[in-house]
Design a protein around this motif. Structure first.
Motif, short mmCIF file in Angstrom:
data_model
loop_
_atom_site.label_atom_id
_atom_site.label_comp_id
_atom_site.label_asym_id
_atom_site.label_seq_id
_atom_site.Cartn_x
_atom_site.Cartn_y
_atom_site.Cartn_z
N LEU A 79 27.69 6.46 12.20
CA LEU A 79 28.62 6.94 11.19
C LEU A 79 30.06 6.74 11.65
O LEU A 79 30.32 6.54 12.85
N PRO A 80 31.03 6.81 10.72
CA PRO A 80 32.44 6.68 11.14
C PRO A 80 32.85 7.69 12.19
O PRO A 80 33.74 7.41 13.00
N ASP A 81 32.20 8.89 12.22
CA ASP A 81 32.56 9.88 13.24
C ASP A 81 31.84 9.66 14.57
O ASP A 81 31.98 10.45 15.49
N GLY A 82 31.08 8.57 14.66
CA GLY A 82 30.43 8.22 15.91
C GLY A 82 29.00 8.71 16.06
O GLY A 82 28.32 8.34 17.01
N ARG A 83 28.51 9.51 15.11
CA ARG A 83 27.13 10.01 15.23
C ARG A 83 26.13 8.89 14.91
O ARG A 83 26.27 8.19 13.90
N PRO A 84 25.09 8.72 15.75
CA PRO A 84 24.09 7.69 15.46
C PRO A 84 23.13 8.13 14.36
O PRO A 84 22.92 9.32 14.14
N TYR A 85 22.57 7.15 13.68
CA TYR A 85 21.53 7.44 12.70
C TYR A 85 20.46 6.37 12.80
O TYR A 85 20.69 5.26 13.30
N ALA A 86 19.26 6.72 12.33
CA ALA A 86 18.12 5.80 12.31
C ALA A 86 17.55 5.76 10.90
O ALA A 86 17.39 6.80 10.26
N VAL A 87 17.25 4.57 10.42
CA VAL A 87 16.67 4.38 9.10
C VAL A 87 15.16 4.21 9.28
O VAL A 87 14.70 3.26 9.93
N LEU A 88 14.40 5.15 8.71
CA LEU A 88 12.96 5.21 8.91
C LEU A 88 12.21 4.98 7.59
O LEU A 88 12.78 5.19 6.51
N ALA A 89 10.95 4.59 7.70
CA ALA A 89 10.10 4.53 6.52
C ALA A 89 9.97 5.93 5.93
O ALA A 89 9.80 6.91 6.66
N TRP A 90 10.06 6.04 4.62
CA TRP A 90 10.01 7.35 3.98
C TRP A 90 8.56 7.81 3.84
O TRP A 90 7.72 7.10 3.27
N ALA A 91 8.27 9.00 4.35
CA ALA A 91 6.94 9.60 4.22
C ALA A 91 6.92 10.37 2.90
O ALA A 91 7.28 11.56 2.84
N ASP A 92 6.52 9.69 1.83
CA ASP A 92 6.63 10.27 0.49
C ASP A 92 5.64 11.40 0.23
O ASP A 92 5.76 12.13 -0.76
#
Length: 468
Positions: A79-92
């Motif tokens: 993110l712009p504030d430096g926090r990491p994120y991960a894009v995962l398969a959605w468990a619907d």
């Protein structure tokens, strides 16, 4: 909490959940016309370098393992504030916690579900990874088809506390959820291995299957000291209670060695009693062996058979044979051997029990799926606690198809032989074990035959195994 409009290229639709270390949002990928789950490190942890690295480790680990029983990682970002994120398969399909909150799962369905969870954790164990935080919130469900009409998949999620076996020791921070966490995880000096996950699986089993499991957790305030017999719900075979009791034993040595062994024990306990089958004609033997096969057990990573350097053998064949300690084997043409100790197996004197590996390239055999080979181990400790058939039942290969067991008598040993076939890695593996007639010891041989090696190859190899 205010929802962001976008995270990277993804449009945010709603909040999926909030945890101690992260927030999970439902995102939409317009380019692929697909929903994803986006896990973002919590703001209050953003300046803790240790937690940031743990967060990234989870994404790297899931990406490296890439298995249908684990939540899949599509991408990572910041993110712009430096926090990491991960894009995962959605468990619907939500989580097991959601389903348990809605009411008890029917007994037979819950037992099948527990087996699916064990198979997922067995994938981690085969890769030398301990999850360490198996709870209903970390078991997710996903439709197999994008339109939601296919069979449901059970997924293991939230590996943020998982560690490679080599690093999962008392030097790491205390981790786990009370009620599901193994007792040794509360001991800063303890070594944490696959048996901690077996405990967590046992606690999940009690939550799913026990008649007296409260809605808030698997059992009373101190489940590690729970001594009362486990009362099962209607529709669950009574033999399952003993399996859950062993899985949740206070001392790790009293539990099943890993998730695959627990899965096999559950399958046996759930199987209806059958009359002994009539002997099959000799002509059926080769058919059974043609069905055998699986991916090789990767040395000590799954808590089963493994080899470590340290044997006293020379590594050179002498007149087609090789000896190390009490073991002597006849080597197939072009094969050599190296002495070893059997990782995780210790005799009454505390020393590792003897073993050897033989192959055209024995030191590469465990890591190279193209190589045939065999592991041979001798264990008095194993013979004291189980039978050859029982030992092999602990060494199942989670996602592989097994053929019916057979027996063969070679060099005075009555061998139980079980074959597996897998679609990945080594296509064939043969597990075999027998009791030595003159010693109170179990002889175990795991074989990956060459491409043209059938049952005759297996029997000839077993006939060449001698113990003195």
């Amino acid at each position: 909490m205010t929802a962001p409009l976008r995270i990277g290229p993804y449009t945010i639709e709603r909040l999926l959940g909030v945890g101690s270390f992260a927030t999970v949002w439902l995102g939409y990928d317009r380019a692929l016309d697909a929903h994803v789950a986006i896990k973002v490190l919590a703001e209050n942890w953003s300046h803790d370098l240790r937690v940031r690295e743990r967060f990234r480790d989870e994404a790297r680990l899931l990406r490296r393992l890439e298995h249908e029983r684990l939540v899949r990682v599509h991408a990572v970002g910041e993110l712009p504030d430096g926090r990491p994120y991960a894009v995962l398969a959605w468990a619907d399909g939500g989580s097991l916690r959601d389903r348990l909150a809605a009411g008890p799962v029917p007994g037979p369905t819950a037992l099948r579900l527990l087996g699916e969870i064990c198979a997922g954790v067995a994938v981690l164990h085969r890769h030398g990874v301990v999850h360490r935080d198996l709870t209903p919130g970390n078991i997710l469900f996903r439709s197999a088809d994008a339109d939601g009409t296919g069979a449901e998949q059970v997924l293991i999620a939230d590996l943020g506390l998982a560690k490679a076996l080599a690093a999962a020791s008392g030097l790491t921070a205390r981790a786990g959820t009370p009620g599901y966490m193994a007792p040794e995880q509360d001991d800063p000096g303890a070594v944490i291995d696959t048996r901690a996950d077996v405990y967590g699986l046992g606690r999940l089993g009690i939550r799913l299957l026990a008649a007296d499991a409260p809605s808030g957790g698997p059992a009373g305030p101190d489940p590690a000291r729970r001594a009362a017999p486990i009362r099962l719900r209607e529709g669950v075979p009574s033999a399952v209670a003993a399996v859950l009791a062993r899985a949740t034993a206070r001392h790790p040595a009293d539990r099943y060695p890993d998730a695959a062994a627990l899965h096999a024990a559950l399958a046996r306990a759930a199987r209806p009693a059958r009359q002994p089958s009539s002997p099959r004609p000799a002509g059926r033997r080769s058919y059974r062996l043609r069905l055998a096969g699986a991916a090789v057990v990767a040395v000590a990573a799954v808590g089963g058979a493994g080899a470590e350097a340290g044997g006293n053998g020379s590594g050179r064949p002498a007149a087609g044979t090789y000896s190390t300690g009490p073991l002597t084997v006849a080597l197939p043409a072009g094969w050599s051997a190296t002495g070893a100790s059997w990782a995780g197996q210790y005799g009454a004197n505390g020393d590792p029990e003897p073993a050897l590996v033989m192959s055209p390239q024995p030191r590469r055999w465990a890591a190279d799926p193209r190589l045939p080979g065999a592991f041979v181990g001798l264990s008095a400790a194993t013979a004291a606690r189980t039978t050859p058939a029982g030992f092999l039942a602990e060494r199942t290969h989670g996602d592989c198809t097994s053929a019916p067991a057979r027996t063969t008598r070679q060099a005075g040993v009555e061998w139980t032989v079980l074959g597996y076939r897998c679609d990945r890695g080594r296509p064939q593996i043969v597990e075999s074990a027998g009791l030595h007639p003159g010693l109170a010891a179990l002889v175990y041989v795991q074989i990956v035959p060459p491409v043209n090696g059938g049952p005759d190859f297996v029997d000839t190899l077993l006939a060449g195994v001698r113990v003195r």
